[in-house]
Design a protein around this motif. Structure first.
Motif, PDB file in Angstrom:
ATOM      1  N   HIS A 269      -4.695   2.552 -12.298  1.00 29.58           N
ATOM      2  CA  HIS A 269      -5.382   3.520 -11.442  1.00 29.58           C
ATOM      3  C   HIS A 269      -5.304   4.920 -12.048  1.00 29.58           C
ATOM      4  O   HIS A 269      -6.256   5.689 -11.967  1.00 29.58           O
ATOM      5  CB  HIS A 269      -4.746   3.544 -10.046  1.00 29.58           C
ATOM      6  CG  HIS A 269      -4.989   2.319  -9.249  1.00 29.58           C
ATOM      7  ND1 HIS A 269      -4.054   1.321  -9.115  1.00 29.58           N
ATOM      8  CD2 HIS A 269      -6.074   1.924  -8.541  1.00 29.58           C
ATOM      9  CE1 HIS A 269      -4.539   0.367  -8.344  1.00 29.58           C
ATOM     10  NE2 HIS A 269      -5.767   0.710  -7.985  1.00 29.58           N
TER      11      HIS A 269
ATOM     12  N   LEU B 113      -0.339   0.430  -6.224  1.00 30.26           N
ATOM     13  CA  LEU B 113      -0.926   1.431  -7.106  1.00 30.26           C
ATOM     14  C   LEU B 113      -0.364   1.261  -8.515  1.00 30.26           C
ATOM     15  O   LEU B 113       0.849   1.272  -8.716  1.00 30.26           O
ATOM     16  CB  LEU B 113      -0.602   2.830  -6.582  1.00 30.26           C
ATOM     17  CG  LEU B 113      -1.272   3.987  -7.289  1.00 30.26           C
ATOM     18  CD1 LEU B 113      -2.778   3.994  -7.046  1.00 30.26           C
ATOM     19  CD2 LEU B 113      -0.667   5.292  -6.800  1.00 30.26           C
TER      20      LEU B 113
ATOM     21  N   HIS C  83       2.468  11.501  -4.334  1.00 33.23           N
ATOM     22  CA  HIS C  83       1.214  12.126  -3.930  1.00 33.23           C
ATOM     23  C   HIS C  83       0.011  11.211  -4.186  1.00 33.23           C
ATOM     24  O   HIS C  83      -1.058  11.448  -3.634  1.00 33.23           O
ATOM     25  CB  HIS C  83       1.018  13.474  -4.643  1.00 33.23           C
ATOM     26  CG  HIS C  83       2.086  14.458  -4.312  1.00 33.23           C
ATOM     27  ND1 HIS C  83       2.237  15.003  -3.063  1.00 33.23           N
ATOM     28  CD2 HIS C  83       3.073  14.968  -5.063  1.00 33.23           C
ATOM     29  CE1 HIS C  83       3.263  15.811  -3.055  1.00 33.23           C
ATOM     30  NE2 HIS C  83       3.799  15.821  -4.264  1.00 33.23           N
ATOM     31  N   HIS C  84       0.190  10.184  -4.985  1.00 30.09           N
ATOM     32  CA  HIS C  84      -0.887   9.231  -5.252  1.00 30.09           C
ATOM     33  C   HIS C  84      -1.073   8.247  -4.096  1.00 30.09           C
ATOM     34  O   HIS C  84      -2.075   7.561  -4.037  1.00 30.09           O
ATOM     35  CB  HIS C  84      -0.602   8.423  -6.526  1.00 30.09           C
ATOM     36  CG  HIS C  84      -0.647   9.236  -7.782  1.00 30.09           C
ATOM     37  ND1 HIS C  84      -1.813   9.742  -8.313  1.00 30.09           N
ATOM     38  CD2 HIS C  84       0.341   9.652  -8.599  1.00 30.09           C
ATOM     39  CE1 HIS C  84      -1.536  10.410  -9.416  1.00 30.09           C
ATOM     40  NE2 HIS C  84      -0.233  10.377  -9.614  1.00 30.09           N
ATOM     41  N   LEU C  85      -0.085   8.172  -3.198  1.00 26.98           N
ATOM     42  CA  LEU C  85      -0.106   7.197  -2.113  1.00 26.98           C
ATOM     43  C   LEU C  85      -0.800   7.767  -0.878  1.00 26.98           C
ATOM     44  O   LEU C  85      -0.728   8.968  -0.626  1.00 26.98           O
ATOM     45  CB  LEU C  85       1.319   6.784  -1.741  1.00 26.98           C
ATOM     46  CG  LEU C  85       2.091   6.050  -2.805  1.00 26.98           C
ATOM     47  CD1 LEU C  85       3.538   5.870  -2.369  1.00 26.98           C
ATOM     48  CD2 LEU C  85       1.454   4.703  -3.084  1.00 26.98           C
ATOM     49  N   PRO C  86      -1.408   6.877  -0.072  1.00 30.13           N
ATOM     50  CA  PRO C  86      -1.987   7.361   1.180  1.00 30.13           C
ATOM     51  C   PRO C  86      -0.858   7.720   2.157  1.00 30.13           C
ATOM     52  O   PRO C  86       0.254   7.196   2.046  1.00 30.13           O
ATOM     53  CB  PRO C  86      -2.789   6.149   1.684  1.00 30.13           C
ATOM     54  CG  PRO C  86      -2.139   4.976   1.051  1.00 30.13           C
ATOM     55  CD  PRO C  86      -1.606   5.453  -0.276  1.00 30.13           C
ATOM     56  N   PRO C  87      -1.126   8.609   3.114  1.00 28.00           N
ATOM     57  CA  PRO C  87      -0.087   8.946   4.087  1.00 28.00           C
ATOM     58  C   PRO C  87       0.305   7.724   4.912  1.00 28.00           C
ATOM     59  O   PRO C  87      -0.520   6.851   5.181  1.00 28.00           O
ATOM     60  CB  PRO C  87      -0.736   9.992   4.978  1.00 28.00           C
ATOM     61  CG  PRO C  87      -2.070  10.278   4.394  1.00 28.00           C
ATOM     62  CD  PRO C  87      -2.353   9.298   3.319  1.00 28.00           C
ATOM     63  N   ILE C  88       1.569   7.687   5.319  1.00 23.94           N
ATOM     64  CA  ILE C  88       2.035   6.599   6.182  1.00 23.94           C
ATOM     65  C   ILE C  88       1.559   6.907   7.605  1.00 23.94           C
ATOM     66  O   ILE C  88       1.820   7.990   8.121  1.00 23.94           O
ATOM     67  CB  ILE C  88       3.566   6.483   6.146  1.00 23.94           C
ATOM     68  CG1 ILE C  88       4.023   6.144   4.720  1.00 23.94           C
ATOM     69  CG2 ILE C  88       4.069   5.448   7.140  1.00 23.94           C
ATOM     70  CD1 ILE C  88       5.521   6.164   4.535  1.00 23.94           C
ATOM     71  N   PRO C  89       0.841   5.947   8.227  1.00 23.61           N
ATOM     72  CA  PRO C  89       0.355   6.204   9.582  1.00 23.61           C
ATOM     73  C   PRO C  89       1.517   6.358  10.564  1.00 23.61           C
ATOM     74  O   PRO C  89       2.517   5.669  10.459  1.00 23.61           O
ATOM     75  CB  PRO C  89      -0.480   4.962   9.911  1.00 23.61           C
ATOM     76  CG  PRO C  89      -0.516   4.126   8.708  1.00 23.61           C
ATOM     77  CD  PRO C  89       0.463   4.657   7.718  1.00 23.61           C
TER      78      PRO C  89
ATOM     79  N   GLU D 263       0.815  -1.225   0.000  1.00 27.14           N
ATOM     80  CA  GLU D 263       0.000   0.000   0.000  1.00 27.14           C
ATOM     81  C   GLU D 263       0.850   1.278   0.000  1.00 27.14           C
ATOM     82  O   GLU D 263       0.314   2.374  -0.144  1.00 27.14           O
ATOM     83  CB  GLU D 263      -0.987   0.000   1.177  1.00 27.14           C
ATOM     84  CG  GLU D 263      -0.328  -0.011   2.536  1.00 27.14           C
ATOM     85  CD  GLU D 263       0.004  -1.400   3.079  1.00 27.14           C
ATOM     86  OE1 GLU D 263       0.314  -1.478   4.276  1.00 27.14           O
ATOM     87  OE2 GLU D 263      -0.031  -2.386   2.329  1.00 27.14           O
ATOM     88  N   GLN D 264       2.160   1.135   0.134  1.00 22.60           N
ATOM     89  CA  GLN D 264       3.052   2.295   0.098  1.00 22.60           C
ATOM     90  C   GLN D 264       3.946   2.272  -1.140  1.00 22.60           C
ATOM     91  O   GLN D 264       5.020   2.869  -1.147  1.00 22.60           O
ATOM     92  CB  GLN D 264       3.909   2.338   1.371  1.00 22.60           C
ATOM     93  CG  GLN D 264       3.104   2.661   2.604  1.00 22.60           C
ATOM     94  CD  GLN D 264       2.432   4.018   2.501  1.00 22.60           C
ATOM     95  OE1 GLN D 264       3.015   4.985   2.020  1.00 22.60           O
ATOM     96  NE2 GLN D 264       1.180   4.101   2.936  1.00 22.60           N
TER      97      GLN D 264
END
Length: 136
Positions: A113, A93, A128-134, A72-73
């Motif tokens: 995507h 992605l 910028h297409h990736l979700p933020p890392i928690p 996911e990253q």
């Protein structure tokens, strides 16, 4: 290598981003198909001798394991429908490179995507297409 790709990869390296390649080429052919400037940037290079070839997800997962990145990253930039299917199967992605050998419609149909219109789009803006890392 397409013009603009190396510049983009160098800018990703400057941001300390791990870079891997998954290829259908066999290891003995790599000196002829992977320019030294690209080989020097790669943290991992997966061939069919390392894992089942794309569109199998195992080749993408092998690259991710080598660079210690979760699916996911990660992004996979590819120019073929097989690349898009491998990325989707691996939970990565899928970004379709429209400057390759396959039309944008084929990349979209295979699960891209997003489509990248030219090689100059490779660089930190991909992140910028990736979700933020928690944070933990």
């Amino acid at each position: 290598m397409f013009p603009g790709v190396l510049t983009g990869l160098l800018s990703l390296r400057a941001e300390d981003v791990a870079i891997a390649a998954v290829t259908l080429q066999y290891r003995h052919r790599l000196p002829w198909v992977v320019p030294p400037a690209l080989a020097d940037l790669l943290d991992a290079l997966i061939t069919p001798q390392d894992a089942p070839p794309k569109p199998d997800r195992d080749s993408v997962h092998a690259a991710l394991r080598r660079v210690c990145v979760r699916p996911e990253q990660a992004v996979l930039v590819g120019e073929s429908p097989g690349d898009m299917r491998a990325a989707r199967a691996a939970g990565v992605l899928a970004l379709g490179a429209t400057w390759g050998w396959h039309p944008p419609t084929a990349l979209r149909a295979a699960g891209a995507h997003h489509l990248l219109p030219d090689p100059t789009r490779i660089g930190p803006s991909l992140l910028h297409h990736l979700p933020p890392i928690p944070t933990t």
